[in-house]
Design a protein around this motif. Sequence first.
Motif, PDB file in Angstrom:
ATOM      1  N   ASN A   7       8.090   3.031  -1.149  1.00 53.21           N
ATOM      2  CA  ASN A   7       7.363   4.160  -1.720  1.00 53.21           C
ATOM      3  C   ASN A   7       8.249   4.882  -2.737  1.00 53.21           C
ATOM      4  OD1 ASN A   7       6.770   7.294  -1.521  1.00 53.21           O
ATOM      5  ND2 ASN A   7       4.862   6.257  -1.013  1.00 53.21           N
ATOM      6  N   SER A   8       9.506   5.137  -2.360  1.00 52.29           N
ATOM      7  CA  SER A   8      10.437   5.815  -3.259  1.00 52.29           C
ATOM      8  C   SER A   8      10.772   4.940  -4.472  1.00 52.29           C
ATOM      9  CB  SER A   8      11.728   6.174  -2.511  1.00 52.29           C
ATOM     10  OG  SER A   8      11.481   7.123  -1.506  1.00 52.29           O
ATOM     11  N   GLN A  51      11.468   1.086  12.079  1.00 45.19           N
ATOM     12  CA  GLN A  51      12.177   0.386  11.010  1.00 45.19           C
ATOM     13  C   GLN A  51      11.215  -0.021   9.895  1.00 45.19           C
ATOM     14  OE1 GLN A  51      13.911  -3.397  12.116  1.00 45.19           O
ATOM     15  NE2 GLN A  51      15.541  -3.195  10.619  1.00 45.19           N
ATOM     16  N   LEU A  52      10.027  -0.493  10.282  1.00 46.50           N
ATOM     17  CA  LEU A  52       9.034  -0.874   9.286  1.00 46.50           C
ATOM     18  C   LEU A  52       8.581   0.338   8.476  1.00 46.50           C
ATOM     19  CD1 LEU A  52       6.753  -3.480  11.116  1.00 46.50           C
ATOM     20  CD2 LEU A  52       8.533  -3.887   9.413  1.00 46.50           C
ATOM     21  N   ILE A  53       8.403   1.476   9.150  1.00 43.59           N
ATOM     22  CA  ILE A  53       7.991   2.698   8.455  1.00 43.59           C
ATOM     23  C   ILE A  53       9.058   3.121   7.452  1.00 43.59           C
ATOM     24  CG2 ILE A  53       7.500   5.167   8.750  1.00 43.59           C
ATOM     25  CD1 ILE A  53       6.184   4.477  11.410  1.00 43.59           C
ATOM     26  N   GLN A  54      10.341   3.061   7.862  1.00 41.17           N
ATOM     27  CA  GLN A  54      11.425   3.440   6.964  1.00 41.17           C
ATOM     28  C   GLN A  54      11.492   2.485   5.767  1.00 41.17           C
ATOM     29  OE1 GLN A  54      13.056   6.175   7.126  1.00 41.17           O
ATOM     30  NE2 GLN A  54      12.208   6.783   9.098  1.00 41.17           N
ATOM     31  N   ASN A 108      -2.323   7.269   3.163  1.00 39.38           N
ATOM     32  CA  ASN A 108      -1.237   7.950   3.861  1.00 39.38           C
ATOM     33  C   ASN A 108      -1.519   8.056   5.353  1.00 39.38           C
ATOM     34  OD1 ASN A 108       1.200   8.879   2.636  1.00 39.38           O
ATOM     35  ND2 ASN A 108      -0.026  10.074   1.219  1.00 39.38           N
ATOM     36  N   THR A 109      -2.789   8.281   5.688  1.00 42.39           N
ATOM     37  CA  THR A 109      -3.180   8.438   7.088  1.00 42.39           C
ATOM     38  C   THR A 109      -3.180   7.104   7.825  1.00 42.39           C
ATOM     39  OG1 THR A 109      -4.641  10.222   6.319  1.00 42.39           O
ATOM     40  CG2 THR A 109      -4.917   9.509   8.588  1.00 42.39           C
ATOM     41  N   VAL A 110      -3.407   6.007   7.089  1.00 43.29           N
ATOM     42  CA  VAL A 110      -3.519   4.678   7.692  1.00 43.29           C
ATOM     43  C   VAL A 110      -2.172   3.962   7.810  1.00 43.29           C
ATOM     44  CG1 VAL A 110      -4.398   2.335   7.307  1.00 43.29           C
ATOM     45  CG2 VAL A 110      -5.917   4.304   7.029  1.00 43.29           C
ATOM     46  N   VAL A 111      -1.384   3.986   6.739  1.00 45.22           N
ATOM     47  CA  VAL A 111      -0.236   3.094   6.612  1.00 45.22           C
ATOM     48  C   VAL A 111       0.838   3.340   7.672  1.00 45.22           C
ATOM     49  CG1 VAL A 111       1.717   2.490   5.135  1.00 45.22           C
ATOM     50  CG2 VAL A 111      -0.584   2.583   4.187  1.00 45.22           C
ATOM     51  N   ASN A 112       1.215   4.609   7.887  1.00 39.73           N
ATOM     52  CA  ASN A 112       2.295   4.893   8.841  1.00 39.73           C
ATOM     53  C   ASN A 112       2.005   4.380  10.246  1.00 39.73           C
ATOM     54  OD1 ASN A 112       4.575   6.615   7.545  1.00 39.73           O
ATOM     55  ND2 ASN A 112       2.696   7.459   6.702  1.00 39.73           N
ATOM     56  N   PRO A 113       0.860   4.740  10.856  1.00 37.63           N
ATOM     57  CA  PRO A 113       0.603   4.220  12.208  1.00 37.63           C
ATOM     58  C   PRO A 113       0.387   2.709  12.244  1.00 37.63           C
ATOM     59  CG  PRO A 113      -1.295   5.465  11.389  1.00 37.63           C
ATOM     60  CD  PRO A 113      -0.174   5.714  10.440  1.00 37.63           C
ATOM     61  N   MET A 114      -0.146   2.127  11.137  1.00 36.05           N
ATOM     62  CA  MET A 114      -0.365   0.682  11.121  1.00 36.05           C
ATOM     63  C   MET A 114       0.959  -0.070  11.105  1.00 36.05           C
ATOM     64  SD  MET A 114      -3.269  -0.577  11.588  1.00 36.05           S
ATOM     65  CE  MET A 114      -2.755  -2.226  11.178  1.00 36.05           C
ATOM     66  N   LEU A 168       0.834  -1.202   0.000  1.00 36.68           N
ATOM     67  CA  LEU A 168       0.000   0.000   0.000  1.00 36.68           C
ATOM     68  C   LEU A 168       0.868   1.251   0.000  1.00 36.68           C
ATOM     69  CD1 LEU A 168      -2.911  -0.926   2.449  1.00 36.68           C
ATOM     70  CD2 LEU A 168      -2.757  -1.215  -0.016  1.00 36.68           C
ATOM     71  N   PHE A 169       1.975   1.196   0.752  1.00 33.24           N
ATOM     72  CA  PHE A 169       2.909   2.324   0.779  1.00 33.24           C
ATOM     73  C   PHE A 169       3.452   2.573  -0.628  1.00 33.24           C
ATOM     74  CE2 PHE A 169       5.324   4.047   4.677  1.00 33.24           C
ATOM     75  CZ  PHE A 169       5.287   5.334   4.160  1.00 33.24           C
ATOM     76  N   ALA A 170       3.773   1.486  -1.336  1.00 30.32           N
ATOM     77  CA  ALA A 170       4.270   1.617  -2.705  1.00 30.32           C
ATOM     78  C   ALA A 170       3.171   2.113  -3.641  1.00 30.32           C
ATOM     79  CB  ALA A 170       4.801   0.265  -3.190  1.00 30.32           C
ATOM     80  N   MET A 171       1.928   1.670  -3.399  1.00 28.58           N
ATOM     81  CA  MET A 171       0.812   2.069  -4.261  1.00 28.58           C
ATOM     82  C   MET A 171       0.547   3.564  -4.183  1.00 28.58           C
ATOM     83  SD  MET A 171      -0.359  -0.274  -6.162  1.00 28.58           S
ATOM     84  CE  MET A 171      -1.897   0.502  -6.658  1.00 28.58           C
ATOM     85  N   ILE A 172       0.803   4.161  -3.016  1.00 28.79           N
ATOM     86  CA  ILE A 172       0.604   5.606  -2.865  1.00 28.79           C
ATOM     87  C   ILE A 172       1.447   6.344  -3.898  1.00 28.79           C
ATOM     88  CG2 ILE A 172       1.020   7.587  -1.343  1.00 28.79           C
ATOM     89  CD1 ILE A 172       0.387   5.689   1.024  1.00 28.79           C
TER      90      ILE A 172
END
Length: 427
Positions: free
Chosen positions: A151-152, A142-145, A123-129, A20-24
Amino acid sequence: MENQTKKRGTLVAIITMMFLFAMIAFVTNMAAPFGTIWKQHYEWAGMMGNMMNFAAYLFMGIPAGMMITRYGYKKTALVALALGFVGIAIQYVSSTMDGDALGTYVVYLLGAFVCGFCVCILNTVVNPMLNLLGGGGNRGNQLIQTGGSLNSLAATLTPMLAGSMISEITKDTSLKAVTPLLLIALAIFAASFVIVWFTQLTEPETEKSDVLAGIKGALGYRQLVLGIVAIFFYVGIEVGIPGQLLFYLSEPVAEGGVLGSAAIAGLIAGVYWLLMLVGRFVSAFISGKVSSRMQLTVTSSVAIVLLLVAIFMPETSKMSLTVPDLAESTLIRAEVPTKVLLIILCGICTSVMWGVIFNLATEGLGKYTATASGLFMTMVVGGGVMPLIQNLTATKVGDIQSYWLIVAMLGYMLFYALAGSRPVKKD
């Protein structure tokens, strides 16, 4: 056995959130390459798809947080994925219609707007999840990074893939050229929806609060108010630099363009996002020793210098470049203005800005930090407004001269780093 099942479920959820992070980035970075097609039919249309993507943030930034509070992370993510599927489906429908009709473009813009709601909510969901699934602390970070790196990576590959499908831009080029990309996006959204639906997630507790009171309290801090302006400009800088470069290199030579190749333009724009990935990776190691204020000061200054040199450098100074053309299964060799290299190097500078601006703007906010995050998400609309203004400016003064707008916004970044970010509570 129950423990193993829970671990497998958590692993599936982590992988899904990474996708999902990549899909953004995948959805967001389709707009500029698609815009090179529409610009051949309507001069003003180049950045309108990107504008519609980001305009949705203005309406959805704060409500997305309220949805999480009321319905939880899983249901909110499912809503986002459904919206993403619908948005891509609408764009796919537009690719089957009359290629240069205004009605076709309106349908495409509607799809881009719906996709904007999707990526804002994600964007609002993925980071805290990801933080939750990692158990918080260092593992969560680490997971967020890792998600940010994916994403990049998606942001790097999308313009390359779209550009290679479009190849050379002509008046006859239409969205039919990128239909496979839209079908891939539909398949990923559908698969992600199914995975999230069947994944068991432990929902964190959310605290209901008075939204208006929270906004009023947060805006009492000067560093946040000026930081909101900074984030508005920052997203405009991040999107505008590679976006306008796509138009500069894709413009047909017969119409005054320097290259006329969407394939090479997509590759170069992809390198910009790749450099952002490198910058974020490096920043993760140095942020413990180098302050956010210093990072923003240095990156803003260096980016200003790079762009000033690029603006004044003559187009006769060129470098040789060879890239693959996937549409024709051949290699393309071309002479590209050297100033392009200086422009894409700005990717290293812009890579760290979101994090350091957020850090500086929320310093000392305490209980208002969550509200500040919602306000920040709303101001992501700058990624639609400022590139659109830059593109319209480019039609009057030229592509390279339009980068004076970027220089001005970077000047504000420098001001914010040196003075505007100093913590002050307004009376």
